[in-house]
Design an enzyme around this catalytic site. Structure first.
Site, mmCIF file in Angstrom:
data_model
loop_
_atom_site.group_PDB
_atom_site.id
_atom_site.type_symbol
_atom_site.label_atom_id
_atom_site.label_comp_id
_atom_site.label_asym_id
_atom_site.label_seq_id
_atom_site.Cartn_x
_atom_site.Cartn_y
_atom_site.Cartn_z
ATOM 1 N N TYR A 169 -23.002 -29.060 -20.871
ATOM 2 C CA TYR A 169 -22.267 -29.230 -19.619
ATOM 3 C C TYR A 169 -23.137 -29.022 -18.394
ATOM 4 O O TYR A 169 -22.879 -29.599 -17.343
ATOM 5 C CB TYR A 169 -21.007 -28.362 -19.562
ATOM 6 C CG TYR A 169 -21.174 -26.906 -19.914
ATOM 7 C CD1 TYR A 169 -21.703 -26.003 -19.014
ATOM 8 C CD2 TYR A 169 -20.777 -26.439 -21.159
ATOM 9 C CE1 TYR A 169 -21.847 -24.668 -19.345
ATOM 10 C CE2 TYR A 169 -20.910 -25.106 -21.491
ATOM 11 C CZ TYR A 169 -21.451 -24.223 -20.585
ATOM 12 O OH TYR A 169 -21.599 -22.906 -20.898
ATOM 13 N N GLU A 204 -12.495 -45.100 -6.260
ATOM 14 C CA GLU A 204 -12.407 -45.794 -7.537
ATOM 15 C C GLU A 204 -13.791 -46.194 -8.048
ATOM 16 O O GLU A 204 -14.079 -46.076 -9.244
ATOM 17 C CB GLU A 204 -11.523 -47.048 -7.412
ATOM 18 C CG GLU A 204 -10.054 -46.751 -7.177
ATOM 19 C CD GLU A 204 -9.673 -46.482 -5.708
ATOM 20 O OE1 GLU A 204 -8.457 -46.412 -5.450
ATOM 21 O OE2 GLU A 204 -10.563 -46.336 -4.849
ATOM 22 N N LYS A 258 -11.194 -35.867 -2.715
ATOM 23 C CA LYS A 258 -11.824 -35.993 -1.400
ATOM 24 C C LYS A 258 -11.060 -35.085 -0.437
ATOM 25 O O LYS A 258 -10.184 -35.530 0.309
ATOM 26 C CB LYS A 258 -11.786 -37.457 -0.950
ATOM 27 C CG LYS A 258 -12.611 -37.770 0.274
ATOM 28 C CD LYS A 258 -12.624 -39.275 0.517
ATOM 29 C CE LYS A 258 -13.431 -39.638 1.727
ATOM 30 N NZ LYS A 258 -13.453 -41.090 1.953
ATOM 31 N N GLU A 261 -18.236 -41.214 7.972
ATOM 32 C CA GLU A 261 -18.280 -40.643 6.624
ATOM 33 C C GLU A 261 -19.653 -40.864 6.003
ATOM 34 O O GLU A 261 -20.197 -39.970 5.345
ATOM 35 C CB GLU A 261 -17.218 -41.283 5.721
ATOM 36 C CG GLU A 261 -15.798 -40.953 6.108
ATOM 37 C CD GLU A 261 -14.800 -41.638 5.210
ATOM 38 O OE1 GLU A 261 -14.158 -40.919 4.421
ATOM 39 O OE2 GLU A 261 -14.676 -42.884 5.286
#
Length: 120
Positions: free
Chosen positions: A50, A70, A95, A18
């Protein structure tokens, strides 16, 4: 103010592949802000831009890798709360290519952070 579906390639995760190969992360943020001044003035300087927010979030997503969603969500919330006009931020990190050997629809973590000096 809501920004949803921001998709940026990052190298977050606990597995070596990853970190090596990277994958797309999709982020949704909802900000609690007072829109009264911006509505009255019709001036972008009186609200959260934005486009600038998306760019700042993208820097974090594409930046220093972390193990956990997290942790990434907390860093993104910090970016949102850096603007004193933001009273609270809800951040969801998806994810979609999580390394799960089964068919799944989504993996996501949602956090909500309040400005420490806000009595909300």
């Amino acid at each position: 103010m809501v920004l949803s579906g921001l998709t940026v390639r990052g190298k977050h995760g606990v597995f070596d592949f990853e970190r090596r190969d990277g994958q797309d992360f999709v982020v949704d943020v909802a900000l609690d802000i007072d829109t009264g001044t911006a509505a009255a003035t019709d001036d972008i300087a009186d609200t959260i831009h934005y486009g600038e927010l998306a760019e700042a979030l993208a820097v974090v997503i594409a930046g220093e890798p972390v193990n956990l969603l997290e942790t990434l969500a907390a860093r993104l919330a910090d970016v949102c709360l850096a603007d004193r006009r933001v009273h609270a931020a809800t951040v969801t990190v998806h994810k979609p290519q999580a390394p799960i050997p089964l068919t799944f629809g989504d993996v996501a973590v949602t956090i909500r952070r309040l400005r420490p000096d806000t009595a909300r």
